[in-house]
Design an enzyme around this catalytic site. Structure first.
Site, short mmCIF file in Angstrom:
data_model
loop_
_atom_site.label_atom_id
_atom_site.label_comp_id
_atom_site.label_asym_id
_atom_site.label_seq_id
_atom_site.Cartn_x
_atom_site.Cartn_y
_atom_site.Cartn_z
N SER A 114 0.81 -1.22 0.00
CA SER A 114 0.00 0.00 0.00
C SER A 114 0.85 1.27 0.00
O SER A 114 1.62 1.51 -0.90
CB SER A 114 -0.95 -0.05 1.19
OG SER A 114 -1.86 1.00 1.13
N HIS A 115 0.72 2.05 1.07
CA HIS A 115 1.37 3.36 1.16
C HIS A 115 2.74 3.27 1.79
O HIS A 115 3.39 4.30 2.00
CB HIS A 115 0.47 4.26 1.99
CG HIS A 115 0.08 3.58 3.28
ND1 HIS A 115 -0.84 2.56 3.31
CD2 HIS A 115 0.51 3.74 4.54
CE1 HIS A 115 -0.96 2.12 4.55
NE2 HIS A 115 -0.15 2.82 5.31
N ASP A 279 -2.29 6.57 -3.42
CA ASP A 279 -1.16 5.91 -2.77
C ASP A 279 -0.53 4.82 -3.65
O ASP A 279 -0.87 4.66 -4.82
CB ASP A 279 -1.60 5.32 -1.43
CG ASP A 279 -2.46 4.08 -1.59
OD1 ASP A 279 -3.18 4.00 -2.60
OD2 ASP A 279 -2.41 3.20 -0.73
N ASP A 281 -0.78 1.56 -4.07
CA ASP A 281 -1.58 0.59 -4.82
C ASP A 281 -2.90 1.18 -5.32
O ASP A 281 -3.75 0.44 -5.83
CB ASP A 281 -1.84 -0.65 -3.98
CG ASP A 281 -2.61 -0.33 -2.70
OD1 ASP A 281 -2.44 0.78 -2.17
OD2 ASP A 281 -3.38 -1.19 -2.24
N ASP A 283 -5.53 2.66 -3.78
CA ASP A 283 -6.83 2.60 -3.11
C ASP A 283 -7.09 3.81 -2.20
O ASP A 283 -8.21 4.00 -1.75
CB ASP A 283 -7.03 1.27 -2.36
CG ASP A 283 -5.97 1.00 -1.33
OD1 ASP A 283 -5.02 1.81 -1.21
OD2 ASP A 283 -6.07 -0.04 -0.64
N ARG A 284 -6.06 4.60 -1.92
CA ARG A 284 -6.27 5.78 -1.07
C ARG A 284 -6.39 7.05 -1.89
O ARG A 284 -5.90 7.10 -3.02
CB ARG A 284 -5.10 5.96 -0.10
CG ARG A 284 -5.00 4.87 0.90
CD ARG A 284 -3.94 5.19 1.93
NE ARG A 284 -3.99 4.18 2.98
CZ ARG A 284 -3.47 4.33 4.19
NH1 ARG A 284 -2.83 5.44 4.51
NH2 ARG A 284 -3.57 3.38 5.08
N THR A 346 -11.67 -0.85 12.04
CA THR A 346 -10.75 -0.37 11.02
C THR A 346 -10.37 -1.50 10.06
O THR A 346 -10.09 -2.60 10.49
CB THR A 346 -9.49 0.18 11.71
OG1 THR A 346 -9.88 1.32 12.47
CG2 THR A 346 -8.42 0.55 10.72
N GLU A 365 -13.05 5.40 5.34
CA GLU A 365 -12.22 5.44 6.54
C GLU A 365 -11.49 6.77 6.60
O GLU A 365 -11.20 7.37 5.56
CB GLU A 365 -11.19 4.32 6.50
CG GLU A 365 -11.77 2.93 6.50
CD GLU A 365 -10.70 1.89 6.76
OE1 GLU A 365 -10.50 1.54 7.93
OE2 GLU A 365 -10.05 1.44 5.81
N GLU A 366 -11.14 7.16 7.82
CA GLU A 366 -10.41 8.42 7.99
C GLU A 366 -9.03 8.37 7.34
O GLU A 366 -8.43 9.40 7.09
CB GLU A 366 -10.29 8.78 9.47
CG GLU A 366 -9.77 7.68 10.40
CD GLU A 366 -8.38 7.20 10.14
OE1 GLU A 366 -7.50 8.05 9.91
OE2 GLU A 366 -8.15 5.97 10.17
N SER A 367 -8.54 7.15 7.08
CA SER A 367 -7.19 6.97 6.58
C SER A 367 -7.13 7.11 5.05
O SER A 367 -6.49 6.33 4.38
CB SER A 367 -6.68 5.60 7.00
OG SER A 367 -7.63 4.60 6.66
N LYS A 378 -11.40 -0.05 -1.27
CA LYS A 378 -11.49 1.40 -1.38
C LYS A 378 -10.83 1.79 -2.70
O LYS A 378 -10.06 1.02 -3.26
CB LYS A 378 -10.84 2.07 -0.18
CG LYS A 378 -9.40 1.70 0.06
CD LYS A 378 -8.95 2.33 1.37
CE LYS A 378 -7.57 1.85 1.75
NZ LYS A 378 -7.58 1.06 2.98
N ARG A 498 -1.94 5.07 17.09
CA ARG A 498 -2.75 6.10 16.44
C ARG A 498 -3.73 6.67 17.47
O ARG A 498 -4.41 5.90 18.16
CB ARG A 498 -3.54 5.52 15.27
CG ARG A 498 -2.69 4.80 14.23
CD ARG A 498 -3.42 4.74 12.90
NE ARG A 498 -2.82 3.79 11.97
CZ ARG A 498 -1.68 3.99 11.30
NH1 ARG A 498 -1.01 5.10 11.48
NH2 ARG A 498 -1.23 3.08 10.46
C1 G1P Z 1 -4.31 1.52 8.11
C2 G1P Z 1 -5.52 2.41 8.25
C3 G1P Z 1 -6.78 1.62 7.96
C4 G1P Z 1 -6.67 1.00 6.58
C5 G1P Z 1 -5.39 0.19 6.47
C6 G1P Z 1 -5.17 -0.32 5.06
O1 G1P Z 1 -4.39 0.46 9.02
O2 G1P Z 1 -5.59 2.99 9.53
O3 G1P Z 1 -7.87 2.48 8.04
O4 G1P Z 1 -7.76 0.16 6.34
O5 G1P Z 1 -4.27 0.99 6.81
O6 G1P Z 1 -5.03 0.73 4.15
P1 G1P Z 1 -3.64 0.49 10.44
O7 G1P Z 1 -2.17 0.70 10.14
O8 G1P Z 1 -4.19 1.64 11.19
O9 G1P Z 1 -3.96 -0.85 11.04
ZN ZN Z 2 -3.27 1.37 -0.36
#
Ligand code: G1P
Ligand code: ZN
Length: 545
Positions: A114-115, A279, A281, A283-284, A346, A365-367, A378, A498
């Site tokens: 992901s990110h 991001d 991949d 999805d964000r 989450t 999600e807030e993320s 997402k 967090r």
């Molecule tokens: C984080 C984000 C969560 C998201 C996940 C995958 O997870 O907070 O909302 O679904 O990345 O992108 P966390 O590192 O908080 O477990």
């Molecule tokens: Zn991602």
């Protein structure tokens, strides 16, 4: 002649998938038999996949191609019939979801962290998605983990590497590998959902310009095809469009810290009207206007409130959902619309059953995650196009749309503070001491704030009744304010704490004030109640969003 080989192996004990799949340092994945064990454990945990189709691709990060070669050979040896794989091993996460659904595939494998940063010393990940296009439910990820603890052999095909750079079909043993254009199916789906004519008109007007920062990650080719080709946005609208194995050395995370250049481009007299980023991949998403940042929680609420302006959602929403730490902004929109709003733990996987059952249309999600029932992940670019469609219809600036929304519904002033790479024991101790104090904290007063209730969030899925407990400590105040603590399930180094802080605000004067200022008292309280410094050694967070 290609030969199926069975190779003896011994288990690793660290293959329990986290919030989104198995995520580790590249070096961990490169250990002999590590990825092989996990992939074989996926097949060991699944049934009836002989001859069926899987979709595979990744975000292009370091080790993506090598991993995919290895997985294809294991898939062939296990009896998979066909694999649809993105050209050059690329597929964004939402595109995998879209393709699984469109072609009724059995499931899919996504290679991404992901990110998180990429490169030989950075992160890698693998995630299994089911036939609905979404991340496998906890029942399946747990079964995969249990198999990884007992594995004694894996099957693979002895064959040369497969050519993943030209579109078309080839045979690998008894399995067909179909290399597909990674962008087309996804772009076609976007064209079905959004009013491309109105968006094209907006993008061609002299008074409007946008920038999309692909952060040298997988959405580059998608954004070029959709924004610059199909929607005819000016060349150069997409920044950092080329996917790189190390994302150019940056964190491919679209937030105020990691997308700094885009953020600074968005203020001043020559700023574009609309800015967005995605991001690693895809999805964000992050949404920006000229001199304004739209928090993901507000973005979800605004999309819900404006959904009927967009062709794909013109019939209205059946319901909405947000993860527990996401602000309560969308709850008020749901109230107004008279539709249900679900609060889930989450992680995107918790939206899957609600989406499949048709209980919700939008969720987030807030993320920086927003999505809908069009796929089961997402979807970063989808959220950007949704905003663009709203801008094209309402013909107002991003800031005006946000301020109108706050005037009508009130504002949930919101921030998230992340303490990254803190010692695991300290982080666990902080959570544990809050957990044992939940009862005693209820009813306590702290200058101006009264705690109504404090708990460790537990969720019962309304569709299959499965229970997920210990999903984060919530301190709920009588004013509607909340402080939430949870440990990240996606980090690869130490623990990440967090802290989510939120306060509803109806005072019109304060609506445009900075969140950190408005939340200053609650921020101080959040640190003292949980003794952050004592447990983590940190005086301040690493990332504030
Ligand atoms: C984080 C984000 C969560 C998201 C996940 C995958 O997870 O907070 O909302 O679904 O990345 O992108 P966390 O590192 O908080 O477990
Ligand atoms: Zn991602």
């Amino acid at each position: 002649m290609m030969k199926i080989k069975t190779i003896t192996t011994t288990p690793f004990d660290d293959q329990r998938p986290g919030t989104s799949g198995l995520r580790k340092k590249v070096k961990v994945f490169q250990q002999s038999r590590y990825l092989e064990n996990f992939v074989q454990s996926i097949f060991n945990a699944l049934d009836d996949f002989q001859g069926k189709t899987l979709v595979m691709g990744g975000d292009g990060r370091y080790y993506n191609r090598e991993a995919l070669q290895l997985i294809l050979k294991i898939a062939a040896a296990n009896g998979i019939g066909r694999v649809m794989v993105g050209c050059d091993a690329l597929l964004s996460t939402p595109a995998v979801s879209c393709i699984i659904r469109k072609y009724h595939a059995y499931g899919g494998i996504i290679l991404s962290a992901s990110h998180n940063p990429g490169g030989p010393d950075a992160d890698f990940g693998i995630k299994y998605n089911t036939g609905n296009g979404g991340p496998a439910a906890e029942k399946i990820t747990e079964a995969i983990y249990q198999h990884s603890l007992m594995i004694s052999e894996y099957h693979t095909l002895e064959t040369a590497d497969i050519n993943l750079s030209s579109i078309g079909e080839q045979r690998v043993g008894d399995m067909v590998v179909e290399v597909i254009n990674p962008v087309i199916d996804y772009a076609d789906l976007m064209e079905e959902l959004f009013d491309f004519n109105a968006m094209r008109a907006l993008l061609s007007s002299k008074n409007f310009s946008m920038r999309f920062d692909a952060m040298n990650a997988v959405t580059g080719p998608y954004a070029v095809e959709i924004l610059e080709q199909r929607l005819q946005a000016a060349d150069g609208t997409v920044l950092r469009a080329e996917p790189l194995t190390d994302f150019g050395g940056a964190h491919p995370d679209p937030n105020l810290v990691h997308a700094r250049e885009l953020v600074s481009m968005m203020s001043g007299t020559n700023a574009p009207n609309f800015g967005a980023a995605s991001d690693g991949d895809g999805d964000r998403n992050m949404i920006l206007g000229c001199d304004i940042y739209v928090s993901p929680s507000d973005s979800l609420a605004i999309l819900a409130a404006n959904a009927t302006l967009v062709p794909g959602y013109a019939r209205g929403l059946t319901g909405v959902a947000r993860s527990m730490p996401t602000s309560q902004a969308v709850d008020r929109v749901a109230d107004e619309l008279g539709i249900p709003c679900y609060e889930t733990p989450t992680g995107w996987k918790y939206f899957g059953n609600l989406l499949d059952a048709g209980r919700i249309t939008l969720c987030g999600e807030e993320s920086f995650g927003t999505g809908s029932d069009h796929v089961r992940e997402k979807d970063g670019l989808w959220a950007v196009l949704f905003w663009l469609n709203i801008l094209a219809v309402r013909k107002q600036s991003v800031a005006d749309i946000v301020h109108d929304h706050w005037r009508k519904y009130g504002r949930d002033v919101y921030t998230r503070h992340d303490y990254e790479g803190v010692p695991t024991e300290g982080a666990n101790a902080l959570m544990e001491q809050l957990r044992v104090r939940t009862g005693e904290l209820s009813g306590q007063h702290f200058d101006g704030y009264t705690i109504e209730r404090c708990d460790d969030f537990s969720y019962t899925d309304p569709i299959d009744q499965s229970v997920s407990s210990q999903q984060g400590i919530r301190i709920l105040f009588t004013s509607g304010a909340r402080i939430i603590y949870r440990l990240s399930g996606t980090g690869t180094e130490g623990a990440t704490l967090r802290v989510y802080i939120e306060q509803p605000e109806n005072d019109q004067v304060k609506l445009s004030h900075d969140a950190q200022t408005l939340l200053a008292d609650l921020i101080t309280l959040s640190a003292s109640i949980s003794e952050i410094e004592k447990h983590t050694g940190r005086k301040a967070p690493d990332v504030i969003t």
